[in-house]
Structure formats: structure tokens, C-alpha cells
Motif scaffolding. Structure first.
Motif, mmCIF file in Angstrom:
data_model
loop_
_atom_site.group_PDB
_atom_site.id
_atom_site.type_symbol
_atom_site.label_atom_id
_atom_site.label_comp_id
_atom_site.label_asym_id
_atom_site.label_seq_id
_atom_site.Cartn_x
_atom_site.Cartn_y
_atom_site.Cartn_z
ATOM 1 N N VAL A 1 3.819 62.226 40.719
ATOM 2 C CA VAL A 1 4.008 60.832 40.324
ATOM 3 C C VAL A 1 2.821 59.980 40.741
ATOM 4 O O VAL A 1 2.350 59.143 39.978
ATOM 5 N N ASP A 2 2.298 60.209 41.934
ATOM 6 C CA ASP A 2 1.206 59.360 42.431
ATOM 7 C C ASP A 2 -0.086 59.553 41.642
ATOM 8 O O ASP A 2 -0.926 58.661 41.601
ATOM 9 N N LEU A 3 -0.252 60.686 40.974
ATOM 10 C CA LEU A 3 -1.478 60.930 40.210
ATOM 11 C C LEU A 3 -1.293 60.709 38.710
ATOM 12 O O LEU A 3 -2.149 60.134 38.058
ATOM 13 N N GLY A 4 -0.201 61.207 38.159
ATOM 14 C CA GLY A 4 -0.090 61.250 36.707
ATOM 15 C C GLY A 4 0.925 60.344 36.057
ATOM 16 O O GLY A 4 1.012 60.286 34.832
ATOM 17 N N PHE A 5 1.711 59.604 36.850
ATOM 18 C CA PHE A 5 2.788 58.812 36.271
ATOM 19 C C PHE A 5 2.270 57.786 35.266
ATOM 20 O O PHE A 5 2.768 57.698 34.148
ATOM 21 N N GLU A 6 1.277 57.017 35.669
ATOM 22 C CA GLU A 6 0.771 55.957 34.782
ATOM 23 C C GLU A 6 0.190 56.536 33.503
ATOM 24 O O GLU A 6 0.404 56.000 32.414
ATOM 25 N N THR A 7 -0.543 57.626 33.610
ATOM 26 C CA THR A 7 -1.119 58.253 32.414
ATOM 27 C C THR A 7 -0.022 58.808 31.533
ATOM 28 O O THR A 7 -0.055 58.641 30.304
ATOM 29 N N GLY A 8 0.965 59.468 32.134
ATOM 30 C CA GLY A 8 2.092 59.988 31.355
ATOM 31 C C GLY A 8 2.820 58.880 30.621
ATOM 32 O O GLY A 8 3.163 59.016 29.437
#
Length: 195
Positions: free
Chosen positions: A113-120
Motif C-alpha cells: 500500500v505504501d508504494l503502489g496504492f496511489e498508482t493503482g
């Protein structure tokens, strides 16, 4: 400023080396020692840039998701008719798989979540915008539930691509169909479901 550039240089070098190794040997088959060696640095130095092999992997997957986001935004913002943008998106994603099949599969799994949530979430929104453009053009049904369709499209397109690769020999032997032709037929059938 010079320090920042040096950090960026080493992080990129580590990621490039790891990407090649992961694609050749898979995640499990690749060690931190091999990544450090391929980068030309010590394991200790590698750990000063990345805390773990998992963080290196997650960073690569998230960078790869950025490329998929670019493809989805291109489809959403394009001026061509919906159907053309749809097939372009499908085959752009298929091309991404061809370039990096191991890392592509990583985008389908659990992403931190801390790395890919916004991109997802940005990918989901770009695909939602793409679907809305299809509704405006009268190509996609007006009563369609957009967000479940986003997830269905993403999982279906990915599943079709993976099946085509994994069963390429079978498709040729059993149905006398090339991978590309199978992709075209399957993407077409998926598209028919939203009309």
C-alpha cells in the motif's frame, strides 16, 4: 545536489540489475548477493539503498505500474474512437507483458500500500475515465457499473494475456490459432460484453 544524483544513480543501477535477474531467474531464484554483484557494488552498499530484496522487487513492480498507468491514460485521453483505443490499450498491455513477463505478473499480486496504492488507484481512475468515454460515445452501455467493470477489465485482459502466453503451443496445436489471433478474438469477446 551531487549526493542526490549519486543516490539516484546507484538506486537505478541496482534496479536495472535486479530487473534483469528477476526476469532471468524469477524472484525466488535471485539473491541479494547476485544483485549486488551484477551492479558492481557490495551487499552492504546495496543495503544502504534498499532494505531488502522485497523492497527492490516492490519498487520495480510499482515503476512498472507507472507504465501501465501511462497506457491507461493514453486510452482515456485519446481522440480515436473508443474501439480503437480499447484494442490499443489491450495490445499495449500485452506488449508490456512481452517486455517483462515476470514483473508484469507481479502487478497482479499483492502490491504494498505504501508504494503502489496511489498508482493503482490512478490506473483504476484512468480505466474508469476510459469507460466513461465509451459511454459518452454510445459504445458502452449506460447502465454499466463502472468500478466493477474496471476490475473485471483489468483482470480479464491480464488473464487473456497470461493464458495466451502459457498456452501458446496448445492454442496452435488444438485450434490452429496464433497467440496474436487468440488475443484479438478474446479481446473482441470481452468488448462485446460491455455493449
Amino acid at each position: 545536489m551531487v549526493r542526490m544524483k549519486l543516490v539516484e544513480f546507484y538506486r537505478d543501477a541496482i534496479l536495472m540489475a535486479a530487473e534483469k535477474l528477476f526476469e532471468q531467474k524469477g524472484y525466488e531464484g535471485t539473491s541479494v548477493d547476485e544483485i549486488a554483484s551484477k551492479t558492481g557494488i557490495s551487499k552492504t552498499t546495496l543495503y544502504s539503498y534498499f532494505d531488502s530484496k522485497e523492497l527492490i522487487w516492490d519498487t520495480l513492480v510499482c515503476r512498472y505500474m507507472e507504465k501501465i498507468l501511462s497506457d491507461a491514460r493514453k486510452a482515456a485521453d485519446g481522440e480515436a474512437p473508443f474501439e480503437i483505443r480499447y484494442y490499443t490499450l489491450c495490445f499495449d498491455i500485452a506488449a508490456r507483458f512481452e517486455e517483462h513477463p515476470v514483473i508484469y505478473r507481479g502487478t497482479l499480486g499483492k502490491v504494498p500500500v505504501d508504494l503502489g496504492f496511489e498508482t493503482g488507484e490512478a490506473i483504476n481512475e484512468a480505466i474508469a475515465d476510459f469507460i466513461r468515454s465509451g459511454i459518452r460515445e454510445g459504445y458502452v452501455r449506460k447502465d454499466i457499473d463502472i468500478y466493477p467493470l474496471v476490475m473485471m477489465m483489468w483482470s480479464s485482459i491480464s488473464g487473456i494475456i497470461l493464458m495466451a502466453k502459457d498456452k501458446e503451443e496448445y492454442l496452435k496445436m488444438r485450434f490452429d490459432i496464433s497467440r496474436h489471433d487468440y488475443l484479438m478474438k478474446a479481446f473482441c469477446m470481452l468488448l462485446e460484453g460491455v455493449k
